[in-house]
Scaffold this active site. Structure first.
Site, PDB file in Angstrom:
ATOM      1  N   ASP A 244      -3.853  -1.345  -2.431  1.00 20.66           N
ATOM      2  CA  ASP A 244      -2.578  -1.698  -1.817  1.00 20.66           C
ATOM      3  C   ASP A 244      -1.759  -2.625  -2.711  1.00 20.66           C
ATOM      4  O   ASP A 244      -2.276  -3.623  -3.232  1.00 20.66           O
ATOM      5  CB  ASP A 244      -2.842  -2.374  -0.467  1.00 20.66           C
ATOM      6  CG  ASP A 244      -1.575  -2.713   0.279  1.00 20.66           C
ATOM      7  OD1 ASP A 244      -0.831  -1.783   0.624  1.00 20.66           O
ATOM      8  OD2 ASP A 244      -1.326  -3.919   0.516  1.00 20.66           O
ATOM      9  N   GLU A 281      -1.033   1.653  -5.319  1.00 18.61           N
ATOM     10  CA  GLU A 281       0.325   1.590  -4.796  1.00 18.61           C
ATOM     11  C   GLU A 281       1.067   0.565  -5.645  1.00 18.61           C
ATOM     12  O   GLU A 281       0.648  -0.588  -5.740  1.00 18.61           O
ATOM     13  CB  GLU A 281       0.356   1.163  -3.333  1.00 18.61           C
ATOM     14  CG  GLU A 281       1.777   1.095  -2.787  1.00 18.61           C
ATOM     15  CD  GLU A 281       1.917   0.260  -1.530  1.00 18.61           C
ATOM     16  OE1 GLU A 281       2.936   0.436  -0.828  1.00 18.61           O
ATOM     17  OE2 GLU A 281       1.038  -0.566  -1.244  1.00 18.61           O
TER      18      GLU A 281
END
Length: 581
Positions: A244, A281
């Site tokens: 993330d 990401e």
């Protein structure tokens, strides 16, 4: 068994284990570490007291049976008897399916989700990407405020349920990817600062103090994160990790944490004899992220490509607010640029950021599978005020066009759960904070955020209302009704084509050839002998494909193959995939 904990600032550490206490001794070989031996088996509850403080859960807790604030429990991973004989499934050629355990089924558990995995096999995807599973306060939430980075959220079923899920997926031939969060921990139930300098004020993030990757004490913090990542891959047999928001990992050291992580994962892959991969990401548009370490990069295996999403979204919806503005000026040209070059912002001006952004990918050296392409994700749906999916505002034909572009593009495709049948349920932002003050702060902050964009307070769902989560659960009865059944059949056909036509999994970005007409709203591209034509306008489009003989492989509406003039007539809001000789 041996108990050990890193607590460099403590003067005394006490183990509380099944009602008994035992003082830990300093480890003479590892600075800041404490250790002791105590009788314990799988399920034994324990915690640590630092000096005169309260009993706290283990930072490396493998299980939190009573939630983040409770005692830890011993997990003996070797007790689980694996059924599947899994040798792995690599990222090249994959199709990922993003799944949130808490809303994939009304039950919201790993076991209930496992019972629905055959649907994904019939659909034709290769990997399930689970949103974060680490414990967080309450029962329901997105998972991005997790704590105890080695444990599994108990309401989902805990460690054993995750193993059963992975085992079942592997039995069905599906790989499993897990979304992990290293850039911050949740504000509630996070006891790491009591044990050591896990965070630093040297850097700041949107969530407050940064995770300590480069300040004093950071060696152990990095080891903590590395150990957690490797545990998912080794102990739970996960096949890959989605990392993330890696742009929020502030690290000024010569060897970046991500390089250290990719090195460790590649070594574990070699040791286990099965493929493992890392997907980042990132909004940096920096090719170094996915460039091999031997070529001076960080060595991650792929990244989400939001630029492709933004270009596709503006082309489909016409939205132009916020970061969509640059893409919306010429949406089909933006889409064409991402289809052939990966990034849209590759050193160009970004009006949203007020500066130039990104740098170009080397198309001749960067394989297309290193970029994930998608039309919807949990972020892009859930961060809208009402969590509305594309299907809420698009015709079934335009939804079919979105699917065709995602599943035939030169990237690794990713779907968001329910997308494959144009689910009529929203996917909204929901929380279940047990701290009343935090719950109210989240509620007010959410509504204030959208009030700035003209939304009335009553139109923004209350994240703490259980009905918000319930509305976000998939309605599996939709699959047999129209237009959902037709959309599902379309996704299945497109996914079957990826298996039938090798050109659709060719990783060569430079081989994608594209044409478009901004005014008439059509776009066509070639990948080897496969041609894809998409008409986003309401009227029929005449698309010149050239004089070569062509055969229709799939079409949303009935389409005749091009005649001798090489012109393909595509009905409005429709698409077609052809094979040209």
């Amino acid at each position: 068994m041996q108990f050990e904990v890193w607590a460099p600032q403590a003067g005394r550490v006490t183990l509380h284990c099944e009602g008994a206490t035992r003082a830990l001794e300093r480890d003479p070989e590892r600075a800041g570490w404490w250790r002791t031996e105590a009788e314990a088996t799988d399920g034994t509850r324990y915690g640590y007291a630092l000096d005169e403080g309260p009993v706290l859960p283990d930072p490396r807790s493998r299980r939190q049976p009573d939630g983040p604030d409770g005692l830890s429990a011993v997990v003996e991973h070797e007790r689980y008897a694996w059924r599947s004989r899994w040798t792995g499934r690599p990222l090249p050629g994959a199709v990922l399916y993003e799944l949130h355990v808490g809303t994939y089924t009304p039950e919201g558990t790993l076991d209930a989700a496992a019972a629905r995995l055959e649907h994904l096999v019939e659909l034709g995807v290769s990997h399930v990407e689970l949103m974060p599973l680490c414990p967080f306060p309450g029962r329901h939430g997105w998972g991005y405020e997790g704590v105890s980075l080695w444990a599994v959220h108990e309401p989902y079923g805990g460690p054993e349920a995750l193993k059963r899920f992975v085992d079942r997926a592997h039995e069905l031939g599906l790989g499993v990817v897990l979304d992990v969060v290293h850039n911050h921990l949740g504000p509630s139930g996070n006891y790491l600062p009591a044990f050591g300098p896990y965070f630093t004020d040297t850097h700041h993030t949107p969530w407050g103090s940064a995770v300590n990757l480069d300040a004093p004490g950071s060696d152990e913090v990095r080891a903590y994160l590395l150990g957690s990542a490797l545990s998912w891959l080794r102990d739970y047999r996960i096949d890959g990790l989605r990392l993330d928001a890696v742009h929020a990992l502030a690290d000024t050291r010569a060897c970046h944490f991500l390089e250290e992580l990719s090195t460790a994962v590649d070594a574990l892959s070699a040791d286990l004899g099965r493929p493992l991969f890392l997907i980042a990401e990132s909004d940096l548009n920096d090719p170094r992220l996915i460039t091999p370490r031997a070529e001076g990069g960080l060595g991650l295996h792929a990244q989400w490509n939001d630029d492709f999403h933004h270009a596709l979204h503006t082309a489909l919806t016409g939205e132009s607010q916020g970061y969509y503005a640059d893409f919306a000026r010429a949406p089909l040209a933006s889409l064409a640029k991402t289809l052939t070059g990966g990034y849209f912002h590759d050193g160009t001006w970004s009006s949203f950021r007020g500066r130039s952004h990104g740098r170009p990918l080397d198309r001749t050296r960067t394989a297309g599978h290193r970029l994930l392409g998608y039309s919807q994700t949990h972020d892009q749906i859930g961060n809208r005020a009402q969590g509305d999916r594309l299907a809420a505002s698009l015709s079934p034909g335009l939804a079919a066009c979105a699917a065709a572009l995602v599943l035939t593009a030169p990237f690794t495709p990713m779907l968001f759960m329910g997308e494959e049948w144009a689910a009529g349920t929203p996917w909204q932002f929901f929380t279940d904070h047990t701290d009343p003050e935090l719950a109210e702060a989240v509620r007010r902050g959410r509504r204030r955020e959208f009030a700035e964009h003209g939304w009335a307070e009553e139109d923004v769902p209350d994240p703490q209302d259980p009905a918000t989560r319930d509305r976000s659960c998939l309605d599996w009865s939709e699959l047999d009704r129209e237009p959902h059944a037709r959309v599902l059949a379309w996704y299945r056909r497109l996914l079957a084509l990826r298996h039938e036509q090798p050109d659709l999994t060719d990783p060569d970005l430079a081989d994608t050839k594209i044409a478009h007409d901004e005014g008439r709203r059509w776009l066509a591209f070639r990948r080897g002998d496969v041609r894809v034509a998409v008409n986003l306008a309401k009227s029929t489009a005449a698309i010149p494909l050239g004089p070569r003989e062509a055969r229709v492989l799939a079409a949303w509406e009935p389409v005749e193959a091009p005649g001798t003039d090489g012109v393909l007539h595509v009905p409005g809001e429709s698409c077609v995939v052809l094979l040209q000789a």
